[in-house]
Enzyme design. Structure first.
Site, mmCIF file in Angstrom:
data_model
loop_
_atom_site.group_PDB
_atom_site.id
_atom_site.type_symbol
_atom_site.label_atom_id
_atom_site.label_comp_id
_atom_site.label_asym_id
_atom_site.label_seq_id
_atom_site.Cartn_x
_atom_site.Cartn_y
_atom_site.Cartn_z
ATOM 1 N N CYS A 75 -15.514 -2.527 0.218
ATOM 2 C CA CYS A 75 -14.129 -2.824 0.583
ATOM 3 C C CYS A 75 -13.634 -3.997 -0.271
ATOM 4 C CB CYS A 75 -14.046 -3.179 2.059
ATOM 5 S SG CYS A 75 -14.731 -4.805 2.422
ATOM 6 N N CYS A 110 -16.791 -7.532 6.458
ATOM 7 C CA CYS A 110 -16.743 -7.818 7.899
ATOM 8 C C CYS A 110 -16.999 -6.504 8.625
ATOM 9 C CB CYS A 110 -15.405 -8.443 8.292
ATOM 10 S SG CYS A 110 -14.095 -7.249 8.608
ATOM 11 N N CYS A 168 -8.386 -10.367 1.443
ATOM 12 C CA CYS A 168 -8.437 -9.928 2.839
ATOM 13 C C CYS A 168 -8.592 -11.130 3.771
ATOM 14 C CB CYS A 168 -9.600 -8.969 3.068
ATOM 15 S SG CYS A 168 -9.693 -8.464 4.797
ATOM 16 N N LYS A 225 -5.506 7.753 12.352
ATOM 17 C CA LYS A 225 -5.889 8.275 11.030
ATOM 18 C C LYS A 225 -6.275 9.751 11.104
ATOM 19 C CE LYS A 225 -7.270 3.767 9.346
ATOM 20 N NZ LYS A 225 -8.333 2.930 8.786
ATOM 21 N N ARG A 246 -1.411 6.844 9.663
ATOM 22 C CA ARG A 246 -1.532 6.312 8.295
ATOM 23 C C ARG A 246 -1.555 7.430 7.264
ATOM 24 N NH1 ARG A 246 -3.809 1.143 8.326
ATOM 25 N NH2 ARG A 246 -3.146 0.032 10.188
ATOM 26 N N LYS A 284 -3.445 1.720 15.030
ATOM 27 C CA LYS A 284 -3.434 2.649 13.891
ATOM 28 C C LYS A 284 -4.000 4.013 14.292
ATOM 29 C CE LYS A 284 -6.103 -0.223 11.519
ATOM 30 N NZ LYS A 284 -7.046 -0.822 10.580
ATOM 31 N N CYS A 297 -14.004 -0.928 6.579
ATOM 32 C CA CYS A 297 -13.035 -0.310 5.672
ATOM 33 C C CYS A 297 -13.660 0.583 4.596
ATOM 34 C CB CYS A 297 -12.174 -1.383 5.024
ATOM 35 S SG CYS A 297 -11.198 -2.303 6.232
ATOM 36 N N ARG A 330 0.863 -1.205 0.000
ATOM 37 C CA ARG A 330 0.000 0.000 0.000
ATOM 38 C C ARG A 330 0.893 1.247 0.000
ATOM 39 N NH1 ARG A 330 -3.823 0.136 5.063
ATOM 40 N NH2 ARG A 330 -5.030 -1.445 3.966
HETATM 41 FE FE1 SRM Z 1 -9.101 -1.436 6.505
HETATM 42 C C1 SRM Z 1 -7.841 -4.089 8.198
HETATM 43 C C2 SRM Z 1 -8.396 -2.910 3.583
HETATM 44 C C3 SRM Z 1 -9.643 1.488 4.972
HETATM 45 C C4 SRM Z 1 -10.713 -0.314 9.296
HETATM 46 N N1 SRM Z 1 -8.208 -3.170 6.009
HETATM 47 C C5 SRM Z 1 -7.702 -4.113 6.852
HETATM 48 C C6 SRM Z 1 -6.899 -5.166 6.079
HETATM 49 C C7 SRM Z 1 -5.476 -4.717 6.035
HETATM 50 C C8 SRM Z 1 -7.046 -6.619 6.593
HETATM 51 C C9 SRM Z 1 -6.047 -7.129 7.599
HETATM 52 O O1 SRM Z 1 -5.782 -6.457 8.620
HETATM 53 O O2 SRM Z 1 -5.552 -8.229 7.366
HETATM 54 C C10 SRM Z 1 -7.589 -5.047 4.690
HETATM 55 C C11 SRM Z 1 -6.753 -5.473 3.483
HETATM 56 C C12 SRM Z 1 -7.652 -6.021 2.407
HETATM 57 C C13 SRM Z 1 -6.979 -6.212 1.103
HETATM 58 O O3 SRM Z 1 -6.855 -7.385 0.666
HETATM 59 O O4 SRM Z 1 -6.591 -5.241 0.468
HETATM 60 C C14 SRM Z 1 -8.074 -3.621 4.738
HETATM 61 N N2 SRM Z 1 -8.935 -0.818 4.639
HETATM 62 C C15 SRM Z 1 -8.738 -1.587 3.548
HETATM 63 C C16 SRM Z 1 -8.939 -0.810 2.270
HETATM 64 C C17 SRM Z 1 -8.031 -1.259 1.129
HETATM 65 C C18 SRM Z 1 -10.421 -0.906 1.871
HETATM 66 C C19 SRM Z 1 -10.769 -0.498 0.481
HETATM 67 O O5 SRM Z 1 -11.489 -1.268 -0.131
HETATM 68 O O6 SRM Z 1 -10.377 0.582 0.025
HETATM 69 C C20 SRM Z 1 -8.688 0.608 2.787
HETATM 70 C C21 SRM Z 1 -7.231 0.977 2.719
HETATM 71 C C22 SRM Z 1 -6.973 2.270 3.362
HETATM 72 C C23 SRM Z 1 -5.621 2.843 3.103
HETATM 73 O O7 SRM Z 1 -5.334 3.122 1.941
HETATM 74 O O8 SRM Z 1 -4.907 3.090 4.078
HETATM 75 C C24 SRM Z 1 -9.110 0.448 4.245
HETATM 76 N N3 SRM Z 1 -9.938 0.311 7.065
HETATM 77 C C25 SRM Z 1 -10.168 1.366 6.242
HETATM 78 C C26 SRM Z 1 -11.071 2.293 6.857
HETATM 79 C C27 SRM Z 1 -11.619 3.568 6.209
HETATM 80 C C28 SRM Z 1 -10.803 4.758 6.544
HETATM 81 O O9 SRM Z 1 -9.714 4.652 7.125
HETATM 82 O O10 SRM Z 1 -11.248 5.861 6.240
HETATM 83 C C29 SRM Z 1 -11.389 1.771 8.100
HETATM 84 C C30 SRM Z 1 -12.401 2.354 9.107
HETATM 85 C C31 SRM Z 1 -11.891 3.557 9.791
HETATM 86 C C32 SRM Z 1 -11.164 3.191 11.036
HETATM 87 O O11 SRM Z 1 -10.004 2.838 10.952
HETATM 88 O O12 SRM Z 1 -11.778 3.235 12.109
HETATM 89 C C33 SRM Z 1 -10.664 0.530 8.222
HETATM 90 N N4 SRM Z 1 -9.208 -2.069 8.442
HETATM 91 C C34 SRM Z 1 -9.976 -1.491 9.406
HETATM 92 C C35 SRM Z 1 -9.918 -2.312 10.591
HETATM 93 C C36 SRM Z 1 -10.662 -2.034 11.928
HETATM 94 C C37 SRM Z 1 -9.905 -1.074 12.777
HETATM 95 C C38 SRM Z 1 -10.527 -0.886 14.116
HETATM 96 O O13 SRM Z 1 -10.281 0.157 14.734
HETATM 97 O O14 SRM Z 1 -11.232 -1.762 14.595
HETATM 98 C C39 SRM Z 1 -9.086 -3.406 10.281
HETATM 99 C C40 SRM Z 1 -8.700 -4.577 11.202
HETATM 100 C C41 SRM Z 1 -7.678 -4.216 12.202
HETATM 101 O O15 SRM Z 1 -7.060 -3.152 12.185
HETATM 102 O O16 SRM Z 1 -7.479 -5.052 13.096
HETATM 103 C C42 SRM Z 1 -8.671 -3.227 8.914
HETATM 104 FE FE1 SF4 Z 2 -11.330 -6.936 4.958
HETATM 105 FE FE2 SF4 Z 2 -13.253 -6.403 6.679
HETATM 106 FE FE3 SF4 Z 2 -11.724 -4.430 5.753
HETATM 107 FE FE4 SF4 Z 2 -13.460 -5.545 4.155
HETATM 108 S S1 SF4 Z 2 -13.968 -4.425 6.042
HETATM 109 S S2 SF4 Z 2 -11.300 -5.144 3.652
HETATM 110 S S3 SF4 Z 2 -13.462 -7.659 4.825
HETATM 111 S S4 SF4 Z 2 -11.032 -6.095 7.029
#
Ligand code: SRM
Ligand code: SF4
Length: 566
Positions: free
Chosen positions: A423, A468, A429, A206, A141, A204, A472, A72
């Site tokens: 997402c 899930c 993922c 943000k 991030r 993390k 995201c 990324r």
């Molecule tokens: Fe996310 C984890 C994809 C934005 C909340 N996110 C993941 C992971 C890395 C899975 C993992 O930990 O193994 C996913 C990778 C999937 C893949 O195969 O690419 C993933 N997140 C994404 C992306 C690619 C979604 C998308 O379709 O665009 C976004 C990449 C962002 C970036 O460029 O940095 C993405 N993730 C977000 C957002 C939206 C935002 O930031 O505005 C959120 C919600 C906002 C927040 O953080 O509260 C988000 N991702 C999470 C979480 C839950 C965090 C939490 O506080 O509970 C996880 C899981 C974790 O961190 O344990 C996670």
């Molecule tokens: Fe993966 Fe859940 Fe984030 Fe979708 S919302 S990319 S399933 S961690």
């Protein structure tokens, strides 16, 4: 005191994020790396994943999983040159799975990078004057900023996003050492992490900068949200929001999405100090025992907003000024041509769920390469997985328009599709419980028929889906949110505000595809027949008692309708 989480030990023992990653990458016997190192590579913007579609077949043949990496980029404010776009496109073809994935945080992911391709891929990113540092991991991030360049304050806000990103970046040279030049630092002489410390942040972190009237960064979803205040065409400063976040876990009501609280106003020259102070409070006060409660939103819930504010004033040596008024009209992106100043125009290209690939009838990857080769302006990624072809001069516009049309990229999608976002989920993922990116287009096609039959095609309604509950695609800020529970099954949330200022609430549990259609059809029908003038879908369902409004993070799981609360 509860014991520290395992990740805290991994970080503490990592010699500033080095661990044994370099050795692991050199080991040819497996496509993976050691488990602890896989936690550390996240800080370098790299995830160990496997192709989940192939799991059953490979397990049957007793083969190891089809391991591969996701990389990324860090692109604060989302701005790339066309040359950088072309370099990333080439890497996608040569070192990854042939696609680029635009994310909800205004950057690009490469998927399917096998181990032997990882260092060359990262070196290619570096050669393109980009990096993946701190794109994942317990750090600040990618800093996102409103992408619309027609605002007079966009240049300053973009510069601020870049400055914050640089200021909070880890000082460790581990990324360069492991992936670029290979020169190891002498043990004991590692760099000093003055802001982040040797164990970095508990979780993390943000940051987003919004330029009203567009809430196209979902500023309320951020640990630190900054709303740029324009006065007489100039940037006066920023309203400061703290404690937003999306992630939660099904069945665990002590985890919840939360919108950030408005805590004051700062001037542009106070901005870096404010960002640093909020980060260091979270560094010192965040939960390092339980990663499920480690985000700033839980720190603020635990310690109280007043205590957090006083600590911020103490660390800053001043109290923030009272917030100034602002107004948001929408979240998400517009689409099509936008006229800017100095004769420049911009084209906001809709990219379905952020996936840049050549598909039958729509050669997005090839088309964008042709545009990048011809374009001398900028490419700006949006936090809604779209792409802005920016700064197109008057003389160049016909050429860009012709290339858009030749590759079938100009025609606008339906408003429903344009306001939808999913997402990544399966197959990459590791946390996905259900499909998202691969399924939402089918669901939208079915919903488009209902919408058209009710004459609602000119209404904008936001739909977001995740595989899930981690959130995201920020589903809890959409008017309709669908969150995966298990394969083919989704919880349905309603009532998130169109301008991204109010969270949704659970409306129906565990719906199939047909169940989703059956649940939404009557709501769309009554919206079509009895909405007030200019009334948004989410406001309509709240006014009609279909769903109760969510008034705070904790209230997200409360006040459910009786059949759900039972
Ligand atoms: Fe996310 C984890 C994809 C934005 C909340 N996110 C993941 C992971 C890395 C899975 C993992 O930990 O193994 C996913 C990778 C999937 C893949 O195969 O690419 C993933 N997140 C994404 C992306 C690619 C979604 C998308 O379709 O665009 C976004 C990449 C962002 C970036 O460029 O940095 C993405 N993730 C977000 C957002 C939206 C935002 O930031 O505005 C959120 C919600 C906002 C927040 O953080 O509260 C988000 N991702 C999470 C979480 C839950 C965090 C939490 O506080 O509970 C996880 C899981 C974790 O961190 O344990 C996670
Ligand atoms: Fe993966 Fe859940 Fe984030 Fe979708 S919302 S990319 S399933 S961690």
């Amino acid at each position: 005191m509860p014991p520290l989480s395992r990740n805290e030990t991994i970080k503490a023992e990592s010699r500033l994020l080095r661990g044994t990653i370099a050795d692991g990458l050199a080991a040819a016997a497996t496509g993976a790396i050691a488990e602890d190192d896989a936690q550390l590579t996240k800080f370098h913007g790299i995830y160990l994943q496997d192709d989940r579609d192939l799991r059953p077949e490979r397990a049957k043949k007793r083969m190891e999983k089809a391991y591969m990496f996701m990389a990324r980029l860090r692109v604060p404010g989302g701005v790339l040159t066309p040359a950088q776009w072309l370099a990333m496109e080439r890497l996608a073809r040569e070192r990854a799975n042939g696609t680029l994935r635009l994310t909800t945080r205004q950057t690009i992911q490469l998927h399917g990078v096998i181990k032997s391709n990882l260092r060359p891929a990262i070196q290619g990113i570096h050669a393109g004057l980009l990096d993946t540092i701190a794109a994942c991991g317990d750090v600040n991030r990618n800093v996102i900023a409103s992408p619309i360049p027609t605002s007079p304050i966009h240049p300053e806000v973009l510069a601020a996003a870049r400055a914050i990103s640089a200021h909070l970046l880890p000082k460790s040279r581990a990324w360069h050492e492991i992936f670029i030049d290979g020169t190891p630092v002498t043990p004991g002489e590692e760099e000093e992490e003055k802001i982040l410390g040797r164990t970095y942040l508990p979780r993390k972190f943000k940051i987003a900068l919004a330029i009203p009237p567009f809430n196209d960064v979902d500023v309320f979803a951020h640990d630190l949200g900054l709303v740029a205040i324009e006065e007489e065409g100039r940037l006066a400063g920023y309203d400061v929001l703290a404690g937003g976040g999306m992630g939660m876990t099904h069945g665990e009501p002590d985890t919840f999405p939360r919108t950030g609280d408005l805590i004051g106003f700062c001037t542009p020259d106070q901005l870096l100090a404010v960002a640093e102070a909020v980060v260091t409070i979270q560094h010192d006060w965040g939960d390092r025992a339980d990663r499920k409660h480690a985000r700033l939103k839980y720190t603020i819930e635990r310690r109280g907003l007043d205590t957090f504010r006083s600590e911020l004033a103490h660390r800053l040596g001043l109290s923030l000024a009272p917030p100034r008024p602002y107004n948001f009209t929408r979240s998400g992106d517009p689409s099509g041509w936008l006229d800017g100043e100095n004769g420049l125009s911009h084209f906001l290209l809709f990219v379905e769920n952020g996936r840049i690939a050549d598909r039958p009838g729509r050669a997005l990857l090839t088309g964008l390469s042709a545009i990048a080769a011809a374009h001398d302006g900028r490419f700006i990624l949006t936090p809604n997985q779209n792409l802005l072809i920016a700064d197109i001069s008057f003389s160049q516009r016909p050429r860009i328009a012709e290339l858009l049309s030749r590759h079938n990229l100009e025609a606008p999608p339906s408003l429903l599709r344009r306001n939808a976002m999913a997402c990544v989920a399966l197959p990459t993922c590791g946390l996905a419980l259900a499909e998202s990116e691969r399924y939402l287009p089918t669901l939208i096609t079915a919903l488009e028929q209902t919408i058209a039959s009710l004459d609602l095609a000119s209404e904008e309604i936001t739909i977001r889906m995740t595989g899930c509950p981690n959130g995201c695609a920020r589903p809890y800020l959409a008017e309709i949110g669908l969150v995966g529970v298990r394969p083919g099954i989704y919880n349905l949330y309603l009532g998130g505000a169109f301008d991204g200022m109010r969270l949704s609430k659970l409306y129906r549990r565990e719906l199939t595809h047909d169940g989703i259609l059956a649940a939404l059809a009557p709501l769309f029908a009554s919206y079509a027949s009895s909405r007030l003038a200019n009334e948004r879908f989410a406001d309509f369902v709240i006014r009609n008692g279909v769903i109760r409004p969510t008034t705070s993070g904790k209230n997200f799981h409360e006040d459910l309708l009786p059949d759900l609360a039972a």
